[in-house]
Write an enzyme that holds these catalytic residues in place. Structure first.
Site, PDB file in Angstrom:
ATOM      1  N   ARG A  97     -29.859  99.038  39.848  1.00 22.79           N
ATOM      2  CA  ARG A  97     -30.970  98.084  39.896  1.00 22.79           C
ATOM      3  C   ARG A  97     -32.268  98.758  40.332  1.00 22.79           C
ATOM      4  NH1 ARG A  97     -28.899  92.719  42.830  1.00 22.79           N
ATOM      5  NH2 ARG A  97     -27.290  94.086  43.636  1.00 22.79           N
ATOM      6  N   GLN A  98     -32.129  99.887  41.053  1.00 24.92           N
ATOM      7  CA  GLN A  98     -33.350 100.625  41.431  1.00 24.92           C
ATOM      8  C   GLN A  98     -33.586 101.678  40.348  1.00 24.92           C
ATOM      9  OE1 GLN A  98     -33.518 101.606  45.808  1.00 24.92           O
ATOM     10  NE2 GLN A  98     -31.423 100.845  45.699  1.00 24.92           N
ATOM     11  N   HIS A 131     -28.257  97.365  34.189  1.00 20.98           N
ATOM     12  CA  HIS A 131     -29.322  96.427  34.554  1.00 20.98           C
ATOM     13  C   HIS A 131     -30.508  96.549  33.594  1.00 20.98           C
ATOM     14  CE1 HIS A 131     -31.726  93.839  36.914  1.00 20.98           C
ATOM     15  NE2 HIS A 131     -32.615  94.782  37.159  1.00 20.98           N
ATOM     16  N   LYS A 193     -41.205  82.393  36.935  1.00 26.16           N
ATOM     17  CA  LYS A 193     -41.334  82.295  38.397  1.00 26.16           C
ATOM     18  C   LYS A 193     -42.700  82.808  38.802  1.00 26.16           C
ATOM     19  CE  LYS A 193     -36.501  83.127  39.386  1.00 26.16           C
ATOM     20  NZ  LYS A 193     -35.547  84.154  39.688  1.00 26.16           N
ATOM     21  N   ASP A 218     -27.007  86.100  32.649  1.00 30.59           N
ATOM     22  CA  ASP A 218     -27.665  87.167  33.415  1.00 30.59           C
ATOM     23  C   ASP A 218     -26.763  88.394  33.347  1.00 30.59           C
ATOM     24  OD1 ASP A 218     -29.602  88.428  34.909  1.00 30.59           O
ATOM     25  OD2 ASP A 218     -29.641  86.938  36.506  1.00 30.59           O
ATOM     26  N   ALA A 224     -26.103  85.001  44.106  1.00 35.83           N
ATOM     27  CA  ALA A 224     -26.112  83.776  43.287  1.00 35.83           C
ATOM     28  C   ALA A 224     -27.427  83.009  43.390  1.00 35.83           C
ATOM     29  CB  ALA A 224     -24.927  82.862  43.603  1.00 35.83           C
ATOM     30  N   THR A 226     -30.348  83.577  42.041  1.00 32.18           N
ATOM     31  CA  THR A 226     -31.023  83.421  40.741  1.00 32.18           C
ATOM     32  C   THR A 226     -30.367  82.313  39.914  1.00 32.18           C
ATOM     33  OG1 THR A 226     -31.514  85.786  40.790  1.00 32.18           O
ATOM     34  CG2 THR A 226     -31.707  84.701  38.648  1.00 32.18           C
TER      35      THR A 226
HETATM   36  C1  R5P Z   1     -32.300  90.736  38.528  1.00 34.56           C
HETATM   37  O1  R5P Z   1     -33.150  91.417  38.034  1.00 34.56           O
HETATM   38  C2  R5P Z   1     -30.924  90.654  37.982  1.00 34.56           C
HETATM   39  O2  R5P Z   1     -30.918  90.576  36.585  1.00 34.56           O
HETATM   40  C3  R5P Z   1     -30.195  89.473  38.559  1.00 34.56           C
HETATM   41  O3  R5P Z   1     -30.877  88.296  38.171  1.00 34.56           O
HETATM   42  C4  R5P Z   1     -30.167  89.510  40.057  1.00 34.56           C
HETATM   43  O4  R5P Z   1     -29.880  90.798  40.514  1.00 34.56           O
HETATM   44  C5  R5P Z   1     -29.139  88.532  40.574  1.00 34.56           C
HETATM   45  O5  R5P Z   1     -29.122  88.622  41.962  1.00 34.56           O
HETATM   46  P1  R5P Z   1     -28.804  87.345  42.843  1.00 34.56           P
HETATM   47  O6  R5P Z   1     -27.476  86.806  42.396  1.00 34.56           O
HETATM   48  O7  R5P Z   1     -28.784  87.875  44.251  1.00 34.56           O
HETATM   49  O8  R5P Z   1     -29.911  86.346  42.632  1.00 34.56           O
END
Ligand code: R5P
Length: 304
Positions: A97-98, A131, A193, A218, A224, A226
């Protein structure tokens, strides 16, 4: 099947490795994994792999630092046992993700992980839904980047029926959402957003979900947050049944309880990550074992 095809597994997801072996009708390669008294990881390959094309399956999730390092040590042990090639099968490639420097002073861990895997000696990588697709470019070796949207849609189809919309929970997931809307032949909506201050984010929907079943896709579900906020917004805007579909179910902390209490009726995910606690009936896990077995066979054929 070529006799020299061998699959080994780290300790992060033995169940998936065994399922893949079942698909391929092979035995899991024998490895001894342990810890030295000081906590260091100890590995020994317990069979002759000289000249073999070996595969090693390890997901980098749950205890990412331990599993990444354990994987590196297993790769080193295999290289020193004179294998011909090492393909890492990393169903969930943690640290990805980074993947860019989005503020001063931060690392690009996706590139760092690509570098250390290459230095350890992998010759190929098989992985699922990174990602960001661009992270593939961090590797100088061949990457078989597999996608789960078709698999997830096959299960979502009967839950969401005809009159439905795919809703991207944020701008970053539009590509996945578009792909799934195309597979399901449905409309597409997007949640936008906007950060109002350091505490508040406003969410608005571009599109229409009133009286429709919705599918919220996603790449992963971590806390969870998002999915839950997207589902709750869709419910407020008049959506009927709400189904979420993600490739990687990390389910950190109380994520499962939050999903249970939210507007999400069903969540479909895959088994790229081992969830070592029970999941409720509303969460359906679909296996990627067949996709991995296919990718291994293709890899083997291309090496012959
Ligand atoms: C974000 O860019 C990813 O695609 C996911 O939406 C995110 O990492 C989900 O994380 P969480 O479940 O903590 O909201």
């Amino acid at each position: 099947m070529n006799k020299s095809l061998k699959l080994f597994a780290g300790s992060s997801h033995l169940k998936l490795a065994q399922e893949v072996c079942g698909e391929l009708k092979i035995d899991l390669g024998r490895l001894h994994l342990d810890r030295f008294p000081d906590g260091e990881t100890s590995v020994q390959v317990l069979e002759n792999v000289r000249g073999c094309d070996v595969f090693i399956l390890q997901s980098i999730a749950g205890e990412p630092n331990h599993y990444l390092f354990e994987l590196l040590i297993i790769i080193d042990a295999l290289k020193r046992s004179s294998v011909r090639s090492v393909t890492a099968i990393i169903p969930y490639l943690g640290y990805c993700r980074q993947d860019r420097k989005n503020k001063p002073g931060v690392p690009i861990t996706a590139k760092l992980v690509a570098n250390v895997l290459a230095t350890a000696g992998i010759t190929n990588l098989i992985t699922f839904d990174l990602h960001a697709d661009q992270a593939e470019g961090f590797f100088e070796i061949s990457v078989d980047h597999l996608h789960c949207q078709k698999l997830l849609c096959d299960f979502a189809r009967e839950l969401i029926g005809e009159r439905c919309a795919v809703v991207a929970p944020d701008i970053g997931s539009i590509k996945i959402a578009e792909h799934m809307a195309r597979i399901l032949n449905t409309g597409l909506a997007v949640i936008k957003k906007e950060r109002l201050n350091s505490f508040d984010v406003s969410m608005s929907l571009i599109g229409d979900v009133r009286d429709r079943n919705v599918l919220i896709p996603d790449d992963l579900c971590s806390t969870a947050g998002t999915l839950v906020s997207a589902a709750n917004l869709c419910q407020e805007l008049g959506a009927k049944k709400i189904v979420a579909a993600v490739t990687h179910g990390l389910f950190v902390g109380d994520a499962i309880e939050r999903i249970e209490l939210s507007a999400i009726d069903h969540l479909i995910t895959t088994d790229t990550i081992d969830v070592r606690r029970g999941v409720p009936a509303s969460i359906k896990r679909v296996s990627v074992a067949v996709l991995i077995a296919e990718a291994m066979k293709n890899q083997q054929a291309s090496q012959e």
